[in-house]
Enzyme design. Structure first.
Site, short mmCIF file in Angstrom:
data_model
loop_
_atom_site.label_atom_id
_atom_site.label_comp_id
_atom_site.label_asym_id
_atom_site.label_seq_id
_atom_site.Cartn_x
_atom_site.Cartn_y
_atom_site.Cartn_z
N TYR A 159 -23.84 -2.65 17.70
CA TYR A 159 -23.12 -3.57 18.59
C TYR A 159 -24.08 -4.31 19.51
O TYR A 159 -24.05 -5.54 19.60
CB TYR A 159 -22.09 -2.77 19.40
CG TYR A 159 -21.44 -3.54 20.51
CD1 TYR A 159 -20.40 -4.44 20.24
CD2 TYR A 159 -21.83 -3.38 21.84
CE1 TYR A 159 -19.80 -5.15 21.26
CE2 TYR A 159 -21.23 -4.09 22.86
CZ TYR A 159 -20.21 -4.98 22.57
OH TYR A 159 -19.61 -5.69 23.58
N ALA A 160 -24.94 -3.56 20.18
CA ALA A 160 -25.86 -4.17 21.14
C ALA A 160 -26.89 -5.07 20.44
O ALA A 160 -27.30 -6.10 20.99
CB ALA A 160 -26.57 -3.09 21.96
#
Length: 254
Positions: A159-160
């Site tokens: 996600y990051a």
């Protein structure tokens, strides 16, 4: 003759952070188109709330994970622009729609990775590309990142990473669209109490307390802490802010 309001398109604007941003944008006298994936009733309720602020609003269905649907989506946006706003183009694109998947890099599946790429990076990349003919010169793009692109909390590797890609893309959009007077910035919220990621920040007391203790202002963020920052970037006061990552995290992990 009435003057034409500016118009903002907010993806994922029917709930959570997107809804808050849509309402804050509307409060500044800007008309709003919100997108929703499946919950049409929720989107329609948001439209009614926006209208109560004295501006025009419409909702259009969008699956940001399906880039092949974007031409059809933008045709629907064009119809909404004409019928609801008496306009041909809009001024602000807020790439907000997103999901969270909690998995370490060792445990992330290829399916999870592909889902995140499609929604968090490929989606906004190509939606912005295809929306450019509908975006007025002198307008702005507001992307959404996360504090997790600056600090690492185990479980958000994929996600990051996508959000880190969005931060880089923002600079390129600013550079390449500057000749049209279009600005591109990215807002990076810290941990926020919403139903995002299954509501983990909001509902897990231990996590909530841990985040608050690592935040300079001593609490977890709320949607109200973020929407106004997005709205500000849609105003004339933000005209000289470009290619910036603006973190709104209350001073998390300083």
């Amino acid at each position: 003759m009435e003057t034409q309001n500016k118009i903002a398109l907010v993806t994922g604007g029917s709930r959570g952070l997107g809804k808050n941003a849509a309402l804050k944008i509307a409060a500044k006298g800007i008309d709003v188109i919100v997108t929703y994936q499946s919950k049409k009733d929720e989107a329609q309720n948001t439209v009614e709330e926006i209208k109560k602020l004295g501006v025009k609003a419409a909702a259009v269905q969008l699956d940001v994970a399906d880039a092949k649907s974007f031409d059809t989506f933008l045709s629907s946006v064009k119809e909404a622009l004409s019928s609801t706003f008496n306009a041909e183009k809009f001024d602000f694109l807020v790439n907000n729609a997103g999901i969270g998947i909690h998995a370490s890099s060792a445990e992330t599946t290829e399916d999870q990775f592909d889902t995140l790429v499609n929604i968090q990076f490929k989606g906004p990349f190509f939606l912005t590309q295809k929306a450019l003919p509908y975006l007025n010169d002198g307008g702005a793009i507001i992307n959404i990142s996360t504090g997790l692109a600056r600090f690492a909390l185990p479980g958000f590797a994929a996600y990051a990473s996508m959000k880190g890609a969005m931060e880089t893309l923002t600079k390129y959009q600013a550079k390449e669209l500057g000749s049209r007077g279009i600005r591109s910035n990215i807002v990076a919220p810290g941990a926020i109490e919403t139903d995002f990621g299954g509501g983990v920040v909001r509902d897990n007391e231990q996590m909530n307390a841990g985040i608050a203790s690592n935040t300079a202002l001593g609490r977890v963020g709320l949607p109200d802490d973020i929407g106004g920052v997005v709205a500000f970037l849609c105003t004339e006061d933000a005209r000289w802010i470009n290619a910036q990552r603006i973190e709104a995290s209350g001073g998390m992990f300083l």
